[in-house]
Design a protein around this motif. Structure first.
Motif, PDB file in Angstrom:
ATOM      1  N   CYS A 119      -4.833   1.424  -5.591  1.00 15.38           N
ATOM      2  CA  CYS A 119      -5.062   2.338  -4.204  1.00 15.38           C
ATOM      3  C   CYS A 119      -6.336   2.240  -3.932  1.00 15.38           C
ATOM      4  O   CYS A 119      -6.698   2.073  -2.620  1.00 15.38           O
ATOM      5  CB  CYS A 119      -4.391   3.703  -4.396  1.00 15.38           C
ATOM      6  SG  CYS A 119      -2.604   3.644  -4.596  1.00 15.38           S
ATOM      7  N   HIS A 160      -7.321  -1.380  -2.320  1.00 19.44           N
ATOM      8  CA  HIS A 160      -6.689  -1.546  -1.028  1.00 19.44           C
ATOM      9  C   HIS A 160      -6.169  -0.277  -0.050  1.00 19.44           C
ATOM     10  O   HIS A 160      -5.422   0.303  -0.324  1.00 19.44           O
ATOM     11  CB  HIS A 160      -5.278  -2.135  -1.351  1.00 19.44           C
ATOM     12  CG  HIS A 160      -5.307  -3.489  -2.200  1.00 19.44           C
ATOM     13  ND1 HIS A 160      -5.556  -3.422  -3.613  1.00 19.44           N
ATOM     14  CD2 HIS A 160      -5.230  -4.625  -2.029  1.00 19.44           C
ATOM     15  CE1 HIS A 160      -5.742  -4.711  -4.040  1.00 19.44           C
ATOM     16  NE2 HIS A 160      -5.450  -5.509  -3.072  1.00 19.44           N
ATOM     17  N   ASP A 209      -5.507   0.435   2.802  1.00 19.49           N
ATOM     18  CA  ASP A 209      -4.646   0.070   3.747  1.00 19.49           C
ATOM     19  C   ASP A 209      -3.103   0.399   2.916  1.00 19.49           C
ATOM     20  O   ASP A 209      -2.092   0.494   3.705  1.00 19.49           O
ATOM     21  CB  ASP A 209      -4.326  -1.136   4.486  1.00 19.49           C
ATOM     22  CG  ASP A 209      -4.103  -2.276   3.395  1.00 19.49           C
ATOM     23  OD1 ASP A 209      -4.950  -2.281   2.280  1.00 19.49           O
ATOM     24  OD2 ASP A 209      -3.432  -3.493   3.757  1.00 19.49           O
ATOM     25  N   TYR A 210      -3.061   0.157   1.708  1.00 20.29           N
ATOM     26  CA  TYR A 210      -1.872   0.662   0.910  1.00 20.29           C
ATOM     27  C   TYR A 210      -1.616   2.371   1.037  1.00 20.29           C
ATOM     28  O   TYR A 210      -2.526   3.209   0.595  1.00 20.29           O
ATOM     29  CB  TYR A 210      -2.006   0.388  -0.505  1.00 20.29           C
ATOM     30  CG  TYR A 210      -0.875   0.436  -1.428  1.00 20.29           C
ATOM     31  CD1 TYR A 210       0.637  -0.340  -1.233  1.00 20.29           C
ATOM     32  CD2 TYR A 210      -0.863   1.547  -2.254  1.00 20.29           C
ATOM     33  CE1 TYR A 210       1.379  -0.255  -1.974  1.00 20.29           C
ATOM     34  CE2 TYR A 210       0.255   1.530  -3.212  1.00 20.29           C
ATOM     35  CZ  TYR A 210       1.419   0.857  -2.909  1.00 20.29           C
ATOM     36  OH  TYR A 210       2.460   0.975  -3.770  1.00 20.29           O
ATOM     37  N   LYS A 211      -0.338   2.671   1.217  1.00 22.76           N
ATOM     38  CA  LYS A 211      -0.306   4.064   1.389  1.00 22.76           C
ATOM     39  C   LYS A 211       0.004   4.819   0.019  1.00 22.76           C
ATOM     40  O   LYS A 211       0.739   4.331  -1.014  1.00 22.76           O
ATOM     41  CB  LYS A 211       1.231   4.076   1.938  1.00 22.76           C
ATOM     42  CG  LYS A 211       1.521   3.683   3.333  1.00 22.76           C
ATOM     43  CD  LYS A 211       1.522   4.905   4.223  1.00 22.76           C
ATOM     44  CE  LYS A 211       1.689   3.939   5.826  1.00 22.76           C
ATOM     45  NZ  LYS A 211       0.701   4.376   6.821  1.00 22.76           N
TER      46      LYS A 211
END
Length: 153
Positions: free
Chosen positions: A121, A124, A126-128
């Protein structure tokens, strides 16, 4: 063989080049002749190898495409791995909410999943990430409580 015969049979050029080569002038006719011949041979070689060069270019393009596909697949596998960690985390938190006891080894495995998930996370953005925040907090709280009370399964 007379001098006239030598000159008539192309030996004149050979004789001239040899004489010029002996004279201490910086011009080397043999080198110039070699360069001309070399350029001609390279041109002939290029035309003869055109098909091979075209195929090599095609293989290089395919290799580049394959590398891009590999990178996409690697990214997808990393995302899938993070998704699987999140699924295990959520399932484990649900079990804790139902008062299911777990061993310390199981907690350690889930804590490793939490570390992997948090790292993914973080790298990245942009990862929820908001789907497992409460579950992670629950697991860490119960783990701390089990450590203090030595109440693992």
């Amino acid at each position: 063989m007379s001098l006239n015969e030598i000159l008539a049979s192309g030996g004149a050029l050979l004789l001239f080049l040899t004489i010029v080569q002996i004279v201490p002038i910086k011009v080397n006719p043999w080198s110039a002749f070699g360069k001309v011949i070399g350029k001609g041979m390279r041109a002939i070689g290029k035309s003869m190898n055109k098909d091979v060069m075209d195929k090599l270019e095609s293989v290089q393009e395919e290799l580049k495409d394959l590398g891009e596909k590999h990178n996409k697949l690697e990214k997808r596998m990393d995302k899938d791995d993070a998704d699987e960690c999140r699924t295990r985390i959520l399932r484990f938190a649900d079990e804790l909410r139902r008062n299911v006891k777990h061993s310390e080894e199981f907690f350690n495995q889930i804590l490793a999943d939490i570390s992997h998930y948090k790292n993914y996370c973080r790298t990245h953005p942009d990862y929820k990430n908001d789907k497992a925040v409460n579950a992670i907090a629950k697991i860490e709280n119960v783990y701390q409580k089990c450590m203090e009370e030595n109440s693992f399964l």
